[in-house]
Scaffold this motif. Structure first.
Motif, PDB file in Angstrom:
ATOM      1  N   LYS A  91      32.042  39.201 -38.105  1.00 61.62           N
ATOM      2  CA  LYS A  91      31.132  39.737 -37.385  1.00 61.62           C
ATOM      3  C   LYS A  91      29.130  40.474 -38.073  1.00 61.62           C
ATOM      4  O   LYS A  91      28.609  40.436 -38.032  1.00 61.62           O
ATOM      5  N   THR A  94      27.302  37.364 -39.169  1.00 63.74           N
ATOM      6  CA  THR A  94      26.666  37.233 -37.957  1.00 63.74           C
ATOM      7  C   THR A  94      26.042  38.147 -37.763  1.00 63.74           C
ATOM      8  O   THR A  94      24.512  37.638 -37.658  1.00 63.74           O
ATOM      9  N   GLN A  95      25.739  39.522 -37.672  1.00 60.75           N
ATOM     10  CA  GLN A  95      24.688  40.298 -37.833  1.00 60.75           C
ATOM     11  C   GLN A  95      23.967  40.266 -38.257  1.00 60.75           C
ATOM     12  O   GLN A  95      23.137  40.320 -38.134  1.00 60.75           O
ATOM     13  N   LYS A  98      22.461  35.799 -39.702  1.00 56.86           N
ATOM     14  CA  LYS A  98      21.715  35.268 -38.083  1.00 56.86           C
ATOM     15  C   LYS A  98      22.063  33.886 -38.997  1.00 56.86           C
ATOM     16  O   LYS A  98      21.459  33.086 -37.606  1.00 56.86           O
ATOM     17  N   ASP A 130      31.199  36.338 -24.606  1.00 53.26           N
ATOM     18  CA  ASP A 130      29.799  36.337 -24.369  1.00 53.26           C
ATOM     19  C   ASP A 130      29.084  37.175 -24.930  1.00 53.26           C
ATOM     20  O   ASP A 130      27.784  37.399 -24.709  1.00 53.26           O
ATOM     21  N   LYS A 131      29.435  37.766 -25.815  1.00 54.60           N
ATOM     22  CA  LYS A 131      28.328  38.952 -26.462  1.00 54.60           C
ATOM     23  C   LYS A 131      27.675  38.143 -26.827  1.00 54.60           C
ATOM     24  O   LYS A 131      26.573  38.982 -27.043  1.00 54.60           O
ATOM     25  N   ALA A 132      27.426  37.348 -27.717  1.00 54.92           N
ATOM     26  CA  ALA A 132      26.303  36.754 -28.096  1.00 54.92           C
ATOM     27  C   ALA A 132      26.853  35.446 -28.696  1.00 54.92           C
ATOM     28  O   ALA A 132      27.942  35.288 -29.224  1.00 54.92           O
TER      29      ALA A 132
END
Length: 460
Positions: A91, A94-95, A98, A130-132
Motif C-alpha cells: 500500500k 503504491t501511494q 505510483k 475498487d479504491k484505486a
C-alpha cells in the motif's frame, strides 16, 4: 573433502561451511530482473537488511540509485508471519511511487516461516477492491538458501512472462531472453536486432534504468525497461531466443511460452567467441531469412584478424575461470578457441550440468586437463590455484584477494565488479564483445611480460 595431518598421519576432514562464496543470493538476481521492467519497483518480502545488502551490491556495480522496498520483518513478524507487513508495504509503495508493476521476491526468512505470498496478494487485492487502480503484482519465490542470484534472475523473468503474457495471432515477433548480462551487452543486442530489421521483445531491459544519463530531477522510478504491453505480446511471438547453457526449460521464460502458447524455444549458450556468435547470427538469419548485416560481417572479419595477430601472445597461457555457470561455460569455450587453457572452470552454482555443457562445446575437455568444479567457494578455488599454477584469473571482483595473494593478474568480467569503474559498460557478447575481451586478455599478458622483465621494453 580435504586432508589434514594428525600425529603424523593423514586424516580426512569434511568441509562444513562455505567461506567467501562464489555466488550471490537468490533475491538479488530477482531485484535486478525487476529493474528491467518499465515502471516496476522491486519489493523484498523479508527484513530491511536484505534489501540494504542488495541495494549496496547493485549500486556499487552499476553506479545508479536503486530503490528496493521491503516488508521490514521484525521479531514478531518472524514468529507470527508477515502478511500484515507485506500488505502495508504494498500500500505504501503504491501511494509513494505510483508504479505500474511491483516485483515481489521472497527472502530466507519469509520462505522459512512459510508465508503464502500468492494468498496474501489475493487478500490484499480483495481488501483494496475498487479504491484505486492497483499495480500488477509479479511474484517470484527466491529463498537465498536455495540456488544463486542467477536462479532468482530467471525466476523473476519467468514469473513476469507467466503473469503478463497473452495468447494472440502468431506474428514475426521474436522474444529475446538474454539472461544476466551487462547494460552495454543489452544495447548491443538491440543494435543487432535492429540491423536485421526484426521486431522483438527483450526481457529484461535495464540498459537505461541501470546505466542512464543524468537527471534534472530525481526519479523514484527511473525511465526505461521492457513495457508490460510488450511482455503481453510474448505469447504471440514466432520464436524465443534464450541464452543460458544450464537453464532448463521448466525454469525459463522461453520454456513457459513454449509450453503455454507453443512459441518455439531456441536455447543457445551466451554468444562469446566466434563460434558461439556465429551460431547466434545464424539463428537470426534463419528467423529473418536475411543475411548478416555488413556492419557485423566487418566486426567478424576484424575479430578473425585480431585472433591471428594476437595468437602468439596468448597461446598456451593457463587461466582459472570462475563466476556464474553460464558465463563460465561460454568463456571457457572462447578461451579454448584462442588457445588459452582454462585449467579450472569454477562456480558456486550447482546445476549439475556444467561439465556436460562444457563437453558439448569443448569435446576434448577431458584430454586437455581442464578441471570443472561446481558448488565451490573462493577458498576451494585458491587451493586449486596453489596446484594449477595459472597465468591469469578471469572472473568478477570477488577474486581480487586471491589475485593479490598469488600475484596473478585479474581480468574482470560479469558481476559484480566493485573495484573498477565502468563494469556496467563492459561488452562480453557477439563479435564486438569478444573483440574487447580478446584485446584485454592479450594486453594483460603483454603487461605481465613487461612488468616481469629485468630490462623492460616499449615496443611489441
Amino acid at each position: 573433502m580435504k586432508t589434514a595431518t594428525i600425529n603424523g598421519k593423514a586424516a580426512s576432514t569434511a568441509k562444513t561451511a562455505t567461506q567467501n562464496a562464489c555466488k550471490l543470493c537468490n533475491p538479488l538476481g530477482a531485484c535486478l530482473a525487476f529493474r528491467g521492467i518499465e515502471k516496476c519497483v522491486p519489493f523484498l518480502h523479508g527484513s530491511q537488511g536484505c534489501a540494504t545488502y542488495i541495494r549496496r551490491y547493485l549500486i556499487s556495480h552499476y553506479k545508479e540509485p536503486i530503490d528496493i522496498a521491503s516488508s521490514n520483518f521484525n521479531e514478531e513478524t518472524a514468529v507470527f508471519g508477515g502478511s500484515h507487513n507485506l500488505q502495508l508495504g504494498l500500500k505504501n509503495v503504491t501511494q509513494q511511487y505510483k508504479p505500474e508493476v511491483i516485483g515481489i521476491a521472497t527472502t530466507c526468512l519469509s520462505e522459512t516461516i512459510g508465508d503464502d505470498v500468492p494468498m496474501i496478494l489475493k487478500e490484499y487485492n480483495a481488501a483494496m477492491g475498487d479504491k484505486a487502480p492497483l499495480p500488477v503484482m509479479i511474484f517470484a519465490s527466491t529463498p537465498s538458501y536455495s540456488g544463486t542470484h542467477i536462479d532468482g534472475f530467471h525466476a523473476a523473468v519467468r514469473s513476469a512472462v507467466a503473469t503478463l503474457a497473452e495468447a494472440g495471432t502468431k506474428n514475426n515477433l521474436v522474444n529475446i531472453f538474454p539472461g544476466m548480462i551487462s547494460p552495454a551487452d543489452i544495447r548491443y543486442l538491440k543494435e543487432i536486432l535492429n540491423a536485421f530489421g526484426i521486431p522483438f521483445v527483450l526481457l529484461p531491459d535495464y540498459s537505461q534504468t541501470l546505466d542512464g544519463g543524468p537527471w534534472a530531477e530525481y526519479h523514484r522510478i527511473p525511465p526505461g525497461g521492457t513495457p508490460t504491453h510488450a511482455i503481453a505480446n510474448t505469447g504471440s511471438a514466432s520464436a524465443s531466443i534464450e541464452f543460458g547453457s544450464t537453464l532448463e526449460a521448466k525454469k525459463s521464460a522461453a520454456g513457459y511460452l513454449e509450453e503455454k502458447f507453443g512459441v518455439p524455444r531456441r536455447h543457445l549458450p551466451l554468444p562469446i567467441g566466434i563460434k558461439a556468435s556465429d551460431r547466434f547470427f545464424a539463428e537470426l538469419e534463419r528467423l529473418t531469412e536475411k543475411p548478416m548485416p555488413e556492419i557485423h560481417e566487418d566486426e567478424r572479419r576484424r575479430l578473425v584478424d585480431a585472433y591471428a595477430d594476437g595468437h602468439k601472445y596468448v597461446f598456451g597461457k593457463r587461466a582459472i575461470l570462475y563466476g556464474e555457470e553460464d558465463l563460465v561455460i561460454s568463456m571457457a569455450a572462447f578461451l579454448h578457441e584462442i588457445g588459452v587453457l582454462p585449467v579450472l572452470c569454477a562456480s558456486g552454482g550447482k546445476s549439475g550440468l556444467m561439465k556436460k555443457r562444457l563437453l558439448e562445446l569443448i569435446p576434448d575437455l577431458e584430454d586437455t586437463g581442464i578441471k570443472v568444479r561446481e558448488n565451490v567457494d573462493f577458498v576451494d578455488i585458491e587451493h586449486e590455484a596453489d596446484e594449477l599454477r595459472p597465468d591469469l584469473l578471469i572472473g568478477n571482483s570477488k577474486g581480487f584477494t586471491m589475485s593479490k595473494k598469488h600475484e596473478l593478474p585479474l581480468i574482470r568480467i560479469g558481476f559484480p565488479i566493485h573495484d573498477r569503474f565502468g563494469g556496467q559498460r563492459l561488452h562480453h557478447l557477439g563479435y564486438r564483445g569478444t573483440q574487447e575481451l580478446f584485446d584485454r586478455i592479450v594486453n594483460t599478458v603483454i603487461e605481465g611480460r613487461q612488468n616481469s622483465s629485468s630490462i623492460g621494453y616499449t615496443y611489441m
